[in-house]
Scaffold this motif. Structure first.
Motif, PDB file in Angstrom:
ATOM      1  N   LEU A   6      -1.481  70.498 -11.979  1.00 42.49           N
ATOM      2  CA  LEU A   6      -1.053  69.284 -12.683  1.00 42.49           C
ATOM      3  C   LEU A   6      -1.957  68.144 -12.243  1.00 42.49           C
ATOM      4  CD1 LEU A   6       1.050  67.885 -14.532  1.00 42.49           C
ATOM      5  CD2 LEU A   6       2.308  67.309 -12.455  1.00 42.49           C
ATOM      6  N   THR A   7      -2.705  67.617 -13.187  1.00 41.72           N
ATOM      7  CA  THR A   7      -3.662  66.582 -12.840  1.00 41.72           C
ATOM      8  C   THR A   7      -3.588  65.445 -13.846  1.00 41.72           C
ATOM      9  OG1 THR A   7      -5.955  66.233 -12.134  1.00 41.72           O
ATOM     10  CG2 THR A   7      -5.631  67.571 -14.110  1.00 41.72           C
ATOM     11  N   GLY A   8      -4.453  64.479 -13.665  1.00 40.45           N
ATOM     12  CA  GLY A   8      -4.492  63.318 -14.540  1.00 40.45           C
ATOM     13  C   GLY A   8      -5.634  62.434 -14.093  1.00 40.45           C
ATOM     14  N   GLY A   9      -5.539  61.171 -14.387  1.00 43.87           N
ATOM     15  CA  GLY A   9      -6.470  60.193 -13.869  1.00 43.87           C
ATOM     16  C   GLY A   9      -5.678  59.148 -13.116  1.00 43.87           C
ATOM     17  N   ILE A  10      -6.358  58.338 -12.366  1.00 39.11           N
ATOM     18  CA  ILE A  10      -5.690  57.269 -11.645  1.00 39.11           C
ATOM     19  C   ILE A  10      -4.943  56.373 -12.643  1.00 39.11           C
ATOM     20  CG2 ILE A  10      -7.768  55.791 -11.673  1.00 39.11           C
ATOM     21  CD1 ILE A  10      -6.936  54.842  -8.850  1.00 39.11           C
ATOM     22  N   ALA A  11      -3.683  56.087 -12.347  1.00 40.17           N
ATOM     23  CA  ALA A  11      -2.835  55.206 -13.162  1.00 40.17           C
ATOM     24  C   ALA A  11      -2.467  55.788 -14.528  1.00 40.17           C
ATOM     25  CB  ALA A  11      -3.477  53.833 -13.339  1.00 40.17           C
ATOM     26  N   THR A  12      -2.465  57.119 -14.643  1.00 42.00           N
ATOM     27  CA  THR A  12      -2.027  57.721 -15.905  1.00 42.00           C
ATOM     28  C   THR A  12      -0.531  58.039 -15.916  1.00 42.00           C
ATOM     29  OG1 THR A  12      -2.616  59.951 -15.161  1.00 42.00           O
ATOM     30  CG2 THR A  12      -4.293  58.722 -16.413  1.00 42.00           C
ATOM     31  N   GLY A  13       0.135  57.888 -14.780  1.00 43.21           N
ATOM     32  CA  GLY A  13       1.577  58.129 -14.733  1.00 43.21           C
ATOM     33  C   GLY A  13       1.951  59.551 -14.366  1.00 43.21           C
ATOM     34  N   LYS A  14       1.106  60.209 -13.591  1.00 46.04           N
ATOM     35  CA  LYS A  14       1.376  61.592 -13.210  1.00 46.04           C
ATOM     36  C   LYS A  14       2.661  61.738 -12.419  1.00 46.04           C
ATOM     37  CE  LYS A  14      -1.696  63.297 -10.553  1.00 46.04           C
ATOM     38  NZ  LYS A  14      -0.829  63.167  -9.352  1.00 46.04           N
ATOM     39  N   SER A  15       2.972  60.761 -11.566  1.00 41.61           N
ATOM     40  CA  SER A  15       4.191  60.841 -10.751  1.00 41.61           C
ATOM     41  C   SER A  15       5.443  60.896 -11.620  1.00 41.61           C
ATOM     42  CB  SER A  15       4.272  59.641  -9.803  1.00 41.61           C
ATOM     43  OG  SER A  15       3.209  59.661  -8.881  1.00 41.61           O
ATOM     44  N   THR A  16       5.401  60.211 -12.755  1.00 39.06           N
ATOM     45  CA  THR A  16       6.535  60.246 -13.683  1.00 39.06           C
ATOM     46  C   THR A  16       6.761  61.667 -14.176  1.00 39.06           C
ATOM     47  OG1 THR A  16       6.141  57.977 -14.405  1.00 39.06           O
ATOM     48  CG2 THR A  16       7.386  59.386 -15.900  1.00 39.06           C
ATOM     49  N   VAL A  17       5.689  62.344 -14.551  1.00 34.66           N
ATOM     50  CA  VAL A  17       5.800  63.713 -15.037  1.00 34.66           C
ATOM     51  C   VAL A  17       6.217  64.655 -13.912  1.00 34.66           C
ATOM     52  CG1 VAL A  17       4.499  65.646 -16.043  1.00 34.66           C
ATOM     53  CG2 VAL A  17       4.200  63.314 -16.929  1.00 34.66           C
ATOM     54  N   VAL A  18       5.718  64.442 -12.708  1.00 36.38           N
ATOM     55  CA  VAL A  18       6.116  65.252 -11.558  1.00 36.38           C
ATOM     56  C   VAL A  18       7.630  65.191 -11.369  1.00 36.38           C
ATOM     57  CG1 VAL A  18       6.069  65.365  -9.031  1.00 36.38           C
ATOM     58  CG2 VAL A  18       3.936  65.199 -10.311  1.00 36.38           C
ATOM     59  N   ILE A  28       7.002  71.753  -6.465  1.00 34.65           N
ATOM     60  CA  ILE A  28       5.875  70.817  -6.480  1.00 34.65           C
ATOM     61  C   ILE A  28       5.184  70.802  -5.121  1.00 34.65           C
ATOM     62  CG2 ILE A  28       5.136  68.442  -6.877  1.00 34.65           C
ATOM     63  CD1 ILE A  28       6.381  69.669  -9.372  1.00 34.65           C
ATOM     64  N   ILE A  29       3.873  70.931  -5.134  1.00 29.84           N
ATOM     65  CA  ILE A  29       3.074  70.706  -3.931  1.00 29.84           C
ATOM     66  C   ILE A  29       2.255  69.447  -4.165  1.00 29.84           C
ATOM     67  CG2 ILE A  29       1.282  71.580  -2.391  1.00 29.84           C
ATOM     68  CD1 ILE A  29       2.116  74.402  -3.130  1.00 29.84           C
ATOM     69  N   ASP A  30       2.550  68.401  -3.425  1.00 28.02           N
ATOM     70  CA  ASP A  30       1.864  67.112  -3.576  1.00 28.02           C
ATOM     71  C   ASP A  30       0.610  67.117  -2.714  1.00 28.02           C
ATOM     72  OD1 ASP A  30       1.002  64.443  -3.429  1.00 28.02           O
ATOM     73  OD2 ASP A  30       3.031  63.662  -3.659  1.00 28.02           O
ATOM     74  N   CYS A  31      -0.539  67.192  -3.368  1.00 28.96           N
ATOM     75  CA  CYS A  31      -1.794  67.290  -2.615  1.00 28.96           C
ATOM     76  C   CYS A  31      -2.188  65.974  -1.953  1.00 28.96           C
ATOM     77  CB  CYS A  31      -2.899  67.814  -3.521  1.00 28.96           C
ATOM     78  SG  CYS A  31      -2.607  69.525  -4.038  1.00 28.96           S
ATOM     79  N   ASP A  32      -1.631  64.854  -2.418  1.00 29.01           N
ATOM     80  CA  ASP A  32      -1.852  63.587  -1.710  1.00 29.01           C
ATOM     81  C   ASP A  32      -1.176  63.611  -0.342  1.00 29.01           C
ATOM     82  OD1 ASP A  32      -3.468  62.368  -3.577  1.00 29.01           O
ATOM     83  OD2 ASP A  32      -1.842  61.324  -4.590  1.00 29.01           O
ATOM     84  N   ILE A  33       0.013  64.235  -0.286  1.00 31.29           N
ATOM     85  CA  ILE A  33       0.700  64.374   1.003  1.00 31.29           C
ATOM     86  C   ILE A  33      -0.108  65.284   1.932  1.00 31.29           C
ATOM     87  CG2 ILE A  33       2.740  65.343   2.132  1.00 31.29           C
ATOM     88  CD1 ILE A  33       4.405  64.326  -0.212  1.00 31.29           C
ATOM     89  N   LEU A 117      -7.501  65.381  -8.190  1.00 31.98           N
ATOM     90  CA  LEU A 117      -8.922  65.741  -8.265  1.00 31.98           C
ATOM     91  C   LEU A 117      -9.120  67.234  -8.514  1.00 31.98           C
ATOM     92  CD1 LEU A 117     -10.334  63.555  -5.339  1.00 31.98           C
ATOM     93  CD2 LEU A 117     -10.259  63.014  -7.783  1.00 31.98           C
ATOM     94  N   LEU A 118      -8.229  67.840  -9.252  1.00 31.72           N
ATOM     95  CA  LEU A 118      -8.303  69.279  -9.485  1.00 31.72           C
ATOM     96  C   LEU A 118      -9.635  69.700 -10.088  1.00 31.72           C
ATOM     97  CD1 LEU A 118      -5.575  71.647 -10.626  1.00 31.72           C
ATOM     98  CD2 LEU A 118      -7.635  71.591 -12.003  1.00 31.72           C
ATOM     99  N   TYR A 119     -10.092  68.982 -11.104  1.00 33.07           N
ATOM    100  CA  TYR A 119     -11.371  69.325 -11.727  1.00 33.07           C
ATOM    101  C   TYR A 119     -12.543  68.960 -10.818  1.00 33.07           C
ATOM    102  CZ  TYR A 119      -9.116  70.378 -16.163  1.00 33.07           C
ATOM    103  OH  TYR A 119      -8.334  70.945 -17.146  1.00 33.07           O
ATOM    104  N   GLU A 120     -12.428  67.806 -10.178  1.00 34.69           N
ATOM    105  CA  GLU A 120     -13.517  67.366  -9.307  1.00 34.69           C
ATOM    106  C   GLU A 120     -13.725  68.334  -8.142  1.00 34.69           C
ATOM    107  OE1 GLU A 120     -11.906  63.736 -11.383  1.00 34.69           O
ATOM    108  OE2 GLU A 120     -11.105  65.569 -10.516  1.00 34.69           O
ATOM    109  N   LEU A 121     -12.620  68.933  -7.668  1.00 28.82           N
ATOM    110  CA  LEU A 121     -12.705  69.887  -6.564  1.00 28.82           C
ATOM    111  C   LEU A 121     -12.999  71.300  -7.042  1.00 28.82           C
ATOM    112  CD1 LEU A 121      -9.693  68.787  -4.336  1.00 28.82           C
ATOM    113  CD2 LEU A 121     -12.064  68.117  -4.183  1.00 28.82           C
ATOM    114  N   GLU A 167     -12.734  63.811 -20.841  1.00 29.80           N
ATOM    115  CA  GLU A 167     -13.361  65.092 -20.507  1.00 29.80           C
ATOM    116  C   GLU A 167     -12.326  66.042 -19.923  1.00 29.80           C
ATOM    117  OE1 GLU A 167     -17.145  66.878 -17.956  1.00 29.80           O
ATOM    118  OE2 GLU A 167     -17.019  64.731 -18.388  1.00 29.80           O
ATOM    119  N   LYS A 168     -11.443  65.519 -19.084  1.00 24.65           N
ATOM    120  CA  LYS A 168     -10.361  66.347 -18.547  1.00 24.65           C
ATOM    121  C   LYS A 168      -9.475  66.864 -19.679  1.00 24.65           C
ATOM    122  CE  LYS A 168      -9.989  64.130 -14.002  1.00 24.65           C
ATOM    123  NZ  LYS A 168      -9.102  63.473 -13.025  1.00 24.65           N
TER     124      LYS A 168
END
Length: 204
Positions: A6-18, A28-33, A117-121, A167-168
């Motif tokens: 589950l990815t997105g961009g900064i400020a796209t509201g991913k936490s809401t969907v989580v 859910i595994i929060d990769c920021d944590i 950063l799923l795609y970036e990584l 692009e994502k």
């Protein structure tokens, strides 16, 4: 078991969907944590960062000075890559441990990796499919400036440090468009969650 990125961009509201997915029973595994755990005070990872970026990288309480590090890496792609080379191997190790933990608790679980950063990584090879939380680029910039009180140039620097959101979108298997109302987003999550479960059950 299925692993969904589950990815997105900064400020796209991913936490809401989580939060919506968690309410429906997703693991859910929060990769920021995990990223914060990787640089916990006293960790070898944080010690490496201090060696590479200087003592200013640490706050008086021994934690990483994220504002200072951010000011360096968002202005210099080479330093950003240097930081990632220190942190990412440890995050990968912690992530593997979490997945094994969930697998032991429930072999049929649906695990979402909340990974900005799923795609970036280049982590797509580790997941069964990718869900993207999307807003159009203009809305993304406006939301980030409002949320973090950034100037336009500060916000753009952070947005451009990630793969472009459009692009994502072209790469993801499922797109949740969060540009509109909360109700619209929830309807999309409901639809995709039910379709995911149906896909998994039909394969068993």
């Amino acid at each position: 078991m299925r692993i969904i990125g589950l990815t997105g961009g900064i400020a796209t509201g991913k936490s809401t969907v989580v939060n919506m997915l968690r309410a429906r029973g997703a693991w859910i595994i929060d990769c920021d944590i995990l990223a914060r755990e990787a640089v916990a005070p006293g960790s070898s990872c944080l010690a490496d960062i201090a060696r590479h970026f200087g003592e200013k990288a640490l706050l008086p309480d021994g934690t990483m000075d994220r504002a200072y590090i951010g000011s360096i890496v968002f202005a210099d792609p080479a330093r950003k890559k240097e930081l990632e080379g220190i942190i990412f191997p440890q995050i990968h190790k912690l992530l593997s441990e979490r997945i094994d933990h969930f697998r032991k608790k429930d072999e049929n679980c649906l695990i979402f990796l909340d990974m900005p950063l799923l795609y970036e990584l280049k982590y797509t090879s580790y997941v069964d499919e990718v869900w993207l939380v999307y807003v159009d680029p203009a809305a993304q910039l406006k939301r980030l400036m409002a949320r973090n009180q950034y100037t336009e140039s500060e916000a753009l620097a952070r947005i451009h440090a990630q793969l472009p959101i459009d692009e994502k979108r072209s790469l993801a298997q499922v797109v949740i468009d969060n540009t509109g109302s909360l109700e619209s987003t929830e309807e999309q999550v409901d639809k995709e969650w039910n379709e995911l479960r149906n896909r998994v059950w039909s394969e068993e």
